[in-house]
Design a protein around this motif. Structure first.
Motif, PDB file in Angstrom:
ATOM      1  N   ASP A  91       0.836  -1.212   0.000  1.00 40.78           N
ATOM      2  CA  ASP A  91       0.000   0.000   0.000  1.00 40.78           C
ATOM      3  C   ASP A  91       0.867   1.255   0.000  1.00 40.78           C
ATOM      4  OD1 ASP A  91      -2.398  -1.375   0.081  1.00 40.78           O
ATOM      5  OD2 ASP A  91      -2.618  -1.227   2.261  1.00 40.78           O
ATOM      6  N   GLU A  92       1.882   1.250   0.846  1.00 42.34           N
ATOM      7  CA  GLU A  92       2.694   2.465   0.960  1.00 42.34           C
ATOM      8  C   GLU A  92       3.545   2.675  -0.292  1.00 42.34           C
ATOM      9  OE1 GLU A  92       1.650   4.361   3.000  1.00 42.34           O
ATOM     10  OE2 GLU A  92       1.014   3.315   4.802  1.00 42.34           O
ATOM     11  N   LEU A  93       3.941   1.581  -0.941  1.00 34.34           N
ATOM     12  CA  LEU A  93       4.626   1.741  -2.230  1.00 34.34           C
ATOM     13  C   LEU A  93       3.677   2.410  -3.225  1.00 34.34           C
ATOM     14  CD1 LEU A  93       6.576  -1.650  -2.549  1.00 34.34           C
ATOM     15  CD2 LEU A  93       7.593   0.634  -2.467  1.00 34.34           C
ATOM     16  N   ARG A  94       2.423   2.029  -3.132  1.00 36.43           N
ATOM     17  CA  ARG A  94       1.432   2.653  -4.019  1.00 36.43           C
ATOM     18  C   ARG A  94       1.323   4.152  -3.741  1.00 36.43           C
ATOM     19  NH1 ARG A  94      -4.782   3.377  -3.787  1.00 36.43           N
ATOM     20  NH2 ARG A  94      -5.190   3.761  -5.998  1.00 36.43           N
ATOM     21  N   HIS A  95       1.220   4.491  -2.466  1.00 34.78           N
ATOM     22  CA  HIS A  95       1.041   5.905  -2.118  1.00 34.78           C
ATOM     23  C   HIS A  95       2.239   6.732  -2.556  1.00 34.78           C
ATOM     24  CE1 HIS A  95      -1.722   4.336   1.293  1.00 34.78           C
ATOM     25  NE2 HIS A  95      -2.142   4.021   0.085  1.00 34.78           N
ATOM     26  N   ASN A  96       3.402   6.161  -2.355  1.00 33.83           N
ATOM     27  CA  ASN A  96       4.608   6.863  -2.781  1.00 33.83           C
ATOM     28  C   ASN A  96       4.609   7.034  -4.299  1.00 33.83           C
ATOM     29  OD1 ASN A  96       7.617   5.936  -3.909  1.00 33.83           O
ATOM     30  ND2 ASN A  96       7.605   7.709  -2.577  1.00 33.83           N
ATOM     31  N   PHE A 115      -1.200   7.825  13.845  1.00 30.83           N
ATOM     32  CA  PHE A 115      -1.001   8.613  12.637  1.00 30.83           C
ATOM     33  C   PHE A 115      -2.047   8.299  11.573  1.00 30.83           C
ATOM     34  CE2 PHE A 115       1.277   9.717   8.698  1.00 30.83           C
ATOM     35  CZ  PHE A 115       1.501  11.054   8.971  1.00 30.83           C
ATOM     36  N   GLU A 116      -2.254   7.016  11.287  1.00 37.93           N
ATOM     37  CA  GLU A 116      -3.101   6.678  10.138  1.00 37.93           C
ATOM     38  C   GLU A 116      -4.592   6.674  10.440  1.00 37.93           C
ATOM     39  OE1 GLU A 116      -1.217   3.077   8.885  1.00 37.93           O
ATOM     40  OE2 GLU A 116       0.013   4.122   7.405  1.00 37.93           O
ATOM     41  N   THR A 117      -4.982   6.243  11.641  1.00 37.62           N
ATOM     42  CA  THR A 117      -6.414   6.327  11.892  1.00 37.62           C
ATOM     43  C   THR A 117      -6.768   7.697  12.446  1.00 37.62           C
ATOM     44  OG1 THR A 117      -6.042   5.162  13.964  1.00 37.62           O
ATOM     45  CG2 THR A 117      -6.962   3.891  12.186  1.00 37.62           C
ATOM     46  N   ASP A 137      -6.883   2.953   1.153  1.00 36.27           N
ATOM     47  CA  ASP A 137      -6.021   1.831   1.546  1.00 36.27           C
ATOM     48  C   ASP A 137      -5.759   1.784   3.052  1.00 36.27           C
ATOM     49  OD1 ASP A 137      -5.676   1.085  -1.131  1.00 36.27           O
ATOM     50  OD2 ASP A 137      -3.899   2.347  -1.363  1.00 36.27           O
ATOM     51  N   GLU A 138      -5.945   2.927   3.692  1.00 35.14           N
ATOM     52  CA  GLU A 138      -5.536   3.009   5.100  1.00 35.14           C
ATOM     53  C   GLU A 138      -6.328   2.041   5.978  1.00 35.14           C
ATOM     54  OE1 GLU A 138      -2.797   5.054   6.209  1.00 35.14           O
ATOM     55  OE2 GLU A 138      -2.687   4.859   4.047  1.00 35.14           O
ATOM     56  N   ALA A 139      -7.626   1.881   5.666  1.00 36.65           N
ATOM     57  CA  ALA A 139      -8.471   1.049   6.518  1.00 36.65           C
ATOM     58  C   ALA A 139      -7.887  -0.360   6.647  1.00 36.65           C
ATOM     59  CB  ALA A 139      -9.876   0.988   5.949  1.00 36.65           C
ATOM     60  N   ARG A 140      -7.263  -0.839   5.585  1.00 31.90           N
ATOM     61  CA  ARG A 140      -6.721  -2.199   5.611  1.00 31.90           C
ATOM     62  C   ARG A 140      -5.509  -2.284   6.529  1.00 31.90           C
ATOM     63  NH1 ARG A 140      -6.733  -3.372   0.340  1.00 31.90           N
ATOM     64  NH2 ARG A 140      -5.124  -1.803   0.113  1.00 31.90           N
ATOM     65  N   HIS A 141      -4.459  -1.537   6.200  1.00 34.73           N
ATOM     66  CA  HIS A 141      -3.243  -1.776   6.993  1.00 34.73           C
ATOM     67  C   HIS A 141      -3.241  -1.070   8.338  1.00 34.73           C
ATOM     68  CE1 HIS A 141      -1.832   1.652   4.378  1.00 34.73           C
ATOM     69  NE2 HIS A 141      -1.507   2.103   5.559  1.00 34.73           N
ATOM     70  N   SER A 142      -4.139  -0.086   8.503  1.00 37.54           N
ATOM     71  CA  SER A 142      -4.133   0.579   9.810  1.00 37.54           C
ATOM     72  C   SER A 142      -4.723  -0.303  10.906  1.00 37.54           C
ATOM     73  CB  SER A 142      -4.867   1.920   9.738  1.00 37.54           C
ATOM     74  OG  SER A 142      -6.241   1.717   9.554  1.00 37.54           O
TER      75      SER A 142
HETATM   76 FE   LIG Z   1      -0.654   4.130   5.519  1.00 34.96          FE
END
Ligand SMILES: [Fe+2]
Ligand SMILES: [Fe+2]
Ligand SMILES: [Zn+2]
Lengths: 508, 341
Positions: free
Chosen positions: A133-138, A196-198, A230-235
């Motif tokens: 996910d974070e690779l995607r965001h970057n 941070f994320e939630t 995407d945050e809901a998943r990994h957070s």
């Molecule tokens: Fe994130």
């Protein structure tokens, strides 16, 4: 289709821990990285994410998301929407691209660390999705920012910001290296996915997306809202980890979350605060920064932690008071030291804008009005020179932002206060009690030189503004200047000017 | 100082790429120099006390690893995998895979397997999820420690590929368990992994690799030695043996997963070759690690041979050949270049 449902087989994927016998468990999961602390090792067997995801679901969903995000981008790149965006709004996006793109990459590192050192197989798998996910965001942030380089070289800082020693990336690297890359995985899960994320990313990604839509920047809104899905998943890693830590060591859970909350609040007051309350055109502002903070952070986040028996952070009153000052002061600081930033800060203090600021922040005029008046009068007297910096402000040894928080004295006046601390023969400066307290407890880890320390130690040569800008890798084509002086000074043309020729640096 | 002057200049891409005539690819744009803890001129790896524990960890295991190159950004993934291409590729692969799983399931293939094949899968295939998860962890570590974002991203996708593999093994475990409820499939894997004599050399190798903290050593142990060796056993050889025993599905799966393994071989072999070409001194530590880890890999392959049902000598020889083929691409080019230079 005779395919099995995920529920029928996913436990085999989640259940991948075994008892190590050829090497010690503490060698594979060293305390520095795995950080079990007072939590018994077996307690982590109970780690469980709330909503499950499989690899196949992941690639199918993400492929769709990518397709739609890039389709919107492709459609819009043929339009001239960008050219008609307000300069102030563009500044908000430049700040975002430069400030956020590589934080996403650092989040990848945080997830990879959890994918290696997490204390349960299901956790490590979730972190594997997280690093993707974070690779995607970057990639999205970098690619979208890259497309604008041709329009404006300030977008070059989408990639460049964090390769420099500019004061903004020094501050943000300090925060994110601290919570993302170098924390043990337990602390990391509480600080990054949870606090941070939630919590805070909603501010930048949900709230700013609303402003983006209002401002007509559909492409930007499209990008950040897709990222946020995407945050809901990994957070989930946050709450799953908190459940276990809160049971075995609530004091640590509280401290770790408090610390990340504080650091995030400082950083967002520098970035999101000015973007919302000054750069976004008045007619497009949905809510004030304070209102967004109250809705997304004060209400929602506090409810989340209280559900786990944690309390409001110890610095709560100082933080709440700061909602009326931190970002206003930092906005003024960013504007004043504008040659050091990669966007065109808009002062945003025309009469109408000031009315709005006064309405949203009843003490704004009393605290900031007179200082802006001095600046306005100098600009109107064709003395912009006097509004440019010649010196450095004190930088806080914890958040590395300028020490510029005013508090109200008994006589009613507002003064900026520096909170010093003597330690080991040296005086450290802090912007707030919160920063000072955190530094004191974590001093072995966080003690390192601010930009001012480097300057005073002679590491930056020549020791003048030119030397500093060079040290920050700031080039003339990117160097920030006000987007439109006239826009916010013309309301005041012709009024009696009282404070001409202000000594440079007095705005700290 | 004066109001900043703005001189017009047509810039089309990030200045990090220098004065390039050709536009960098999407892969390069999103992968180049993204990890700030690998930037030039840093005072310490992380923006914190230079002697903080994690700064010291990275100093020891990355900055002072015997494997060193001046310009790590010079190495790029030959497959140019970036996020968008990764999910597109693996979603497409998944569609094909779902088709395979679906049709074999419809045909009731599992129920028809000879007992010997069911036993082989339960002994060798289904317990392999632990081994692969260990690989997954080490790949994550390599990404975490990466010298450049090109390396970290490649390791990130490789880490995800290993989760993909564990997922397929997990899925098949359940299907086989349903078809053969009394086989021990689905219940005995951990015990087999932890105590079957055949698995112990492999488990020992994985556990030891989890504490090989040097970047170069972890990279070599996993990607140049253990994974290429054991993939040959668990993907290629197992696939062939399965096919001969009437189980075509496992043969297909071996091929499907073999694609990920080959992609990994391409970038890892390429990265190792880059290291040797950039700095001939890198050959020494690479050989040292290869020599240290190869016996463990061979022992692991030998241990698994009885489960495969092939003579141990053959299993090891084939696996070693697969590994050595990868190594030949790393060192021979360098030798040739050295001879030419
Ligand atoms: Fe994130
Ligand atoms: Fe993110
Ligand atoms: Zn501070």
């Amino acid at each position: 289709m005779a395919l099995l449902k995920r529920e029928e087989w996913q436990d085999f994927v989640r259940d991948v821990d075994w008892t190590l016998t050829y090497v010690d468990d503490e060698a594979v999961y060293p305390e520095w990285f795995s950080g079990t602390g007072k939590v018994p090792r077996e307690a982590w067997l109970a780690w469980e994410e709330d909503y499950k995801v499989s690899y196949q679901e992941y690639v199918y969903t993400q492929k769709e998301k990518e397709a739609s995000t890039y389709a919107v981008k492709a459609a819009l790149s043929r339009s001239d929407t960008f050219d008609h965006l307000d300069e102030g709004w563009k500044s908000a996006t430049k700040m975002h691209f430069g400030g956020v793109a590589q934080v996403e990459y650092t989040a990848t590192l945080a997830e990879l660390k959890m994918a290696r050192f997490g204390l349960n197989g299901a956790w490590r798998n979730m972190a594997t999705f997280g690093q993707l996910d974070e690779l995607r965001h970057n990639a999205l942030t970098t690619y979208f920012g890259h497309e604008l380089v041709v329009k404006d070289p300030q977008y070059d800082w989408t990639q460049k910001t964090y390769t420099t020693n500019d004061w903004v990336p020094i501050s943000l690297r300090t925060l994110f290296d601290g919570i993302m890359t170098t924390s043990n995985v337990v602390d990391c899960a509480l600080q990054v996915p949870l606090a941070f994320e939630t919590g805070f990313t909603n501010l930048q990604f949900v709230a700013l997306s609303a402003d983006a839509l209002q401002s007509g920047d559909i492409n930007f809104a499209n990008m950040i809202s897709s990222i946020q899905t995407d945050e809901a998943r990994h957070s989930q890693q946050g709450v799953a980890t908190l459940q276990i830590l809160a049971e075995h060591d609530p004091t640590r859970a509280q401290w770790v979350i408090d610390k990340a909350f504080w650091g995030s609040a400082r950083a967002f007051s520098a970035l999101t605060g000015p973007a919302m309350d000054y750069y976004t055109p008045l007619e497009h502002r949905k809510q004030s920064y304070r209102e967004f903070m109250e809705e997304w952070i004060v209400d929602q986040f506090v409810r989340t932690i209280e559900d786990y028996g944690l309390k409001k952070p110890w610095f709560w009153d100082e933080f709440m008071r700061g909602l009326d000052t931190w970002h206003h002061s930092l906005h003024m600081g960013l504007w004043f030291w504008r040659p050091t930033i990669w966007w065109r800060p808009k002062a945003g203090v025309s009469k109408d804008e000031r009315d709005w600021l006064r309405e949203k922040y009843p003490n704004w005029e009393q605290t900031y009005g007179d200082k802006w008046d001095v600046i306005i009068d100098n600009v109107n007297a064709n003395n912009v020179e006097a509004t440019l910096p010649a010196t450095l402000p004190y930088l806080c040894s914890l958040c590395h932002l300028p020490c510029c928080n005013p508090t109200q004295s008994r006589d009613g006046s507002w003064r900026v206060r520096n909170k010093p601390l003597s330690y080991d023969g040296k005086t450290y400066h802090f912007c707030s009690n919160g920063c000072r307290q955190i530094w004191w407890k974590d001093r072995d880890n966080v003690n390192h030189e601010t930009l001012v320390d480097r300057f005073l130690a002679g590491q930056i040569q020549p020791m003048d503004v030119g030397g500093l800008l060079n040290y920050m890798s700031m080039t003339p084509d990117v160097m920030g200047d006000d987007a439109d002086y006239e826009a916010w000074t013309k309301d005041y043309v012709g009024r009696p000017a009282t404070g001409l020729a202000v000594p440079a640096g007095a705005q700290a | 100082m004066s109001t900043p002057a703005r001189k017009p200049r047509k810039q089309r891409t990030f200045s990090a790429f220098g004065d390039v005539r050709k536009m960098p690819s999407e892969y390069e744009i999103v992968t180049h120099a993204q990890n700030w803890n690998t930037r030039d001129g840093r005072m310490s790896t992380f923006e914190q006390n230079p002697s903080s524990p994690i700064n010291l960890w990275f100093l020891t295991y990355r900055e002072n690893s015997p494997l060193q190159v001046d310009d790590w950004d010079g190495w790029h993934d030959p497959d140019k995998v970036a996020y968008r291409s990764y999910v597109n590729m693996q979603a497409e692969e998944q569609t094909k895979l779902d088709g395979l799983l679906d049709s074999y399931n419809e045909a009731g293939a599992d129920a028809e397997f000879p007992a010997e094949q069911v036993a082989r899968l339960g002994a060798l295939f289904t317990p392999s999820r632990y081994l692969v998860h260990g690989f997954q962890q080490v790949q994550a570590y390599i990404g975490y420690l990466g010298h450049s974002s090109y390396i970290t991203s490649a390791a990130g996708y490789a880490n995800a590929d290993l989760l993909r593999r564990v997922t397929i093994v997990g899925y098949r475990t359940r299907e086989l368990q349903m078809a053969h409820p009394d086989s021990g499939i689905g219940t005995e894997e951990r015990k087999r992994w932890e105590s079957d004599a055949a698995w112990q050399p492999a488990r020992e190798a994985v556990e030891r690799m989890l504490v090989a903290y040097d970047f170069g050593e972890a990279f070599t142990a996993l990607n140049l030695v253990l994974a290429p060796t054991l993939d040959d056993v668990l993907l290629r050889q197992l696939g062939q043996v399965s096919k001969a025993a009437g189980d075509e599905l496992e043969w297909h799966l071996g091929n499907v997963l073999g694609k990920d393994a080959k992609r990994r071989d391409r970038w890892c072999g390429g990265l190792a070759r880059f290291c040797v070409q950039q700095r001939a001194e890198n050959e020494k530590p690479l050989h040292k690690w290869i020599d240290r880890w190869s016996p463990l890999a061979d022992a692991a392959a030998e241990g698994l041979a009885p489960l495969l049902g092939k003579p141990a000598g053959e299993v090891v020889a084939e696996a070693r050949a697969a590994r050595e083929k990868l190594h030949a691409g790393i060192f021979s080019t360098a030798d040739a270049a050295a001879a030419a230079g």
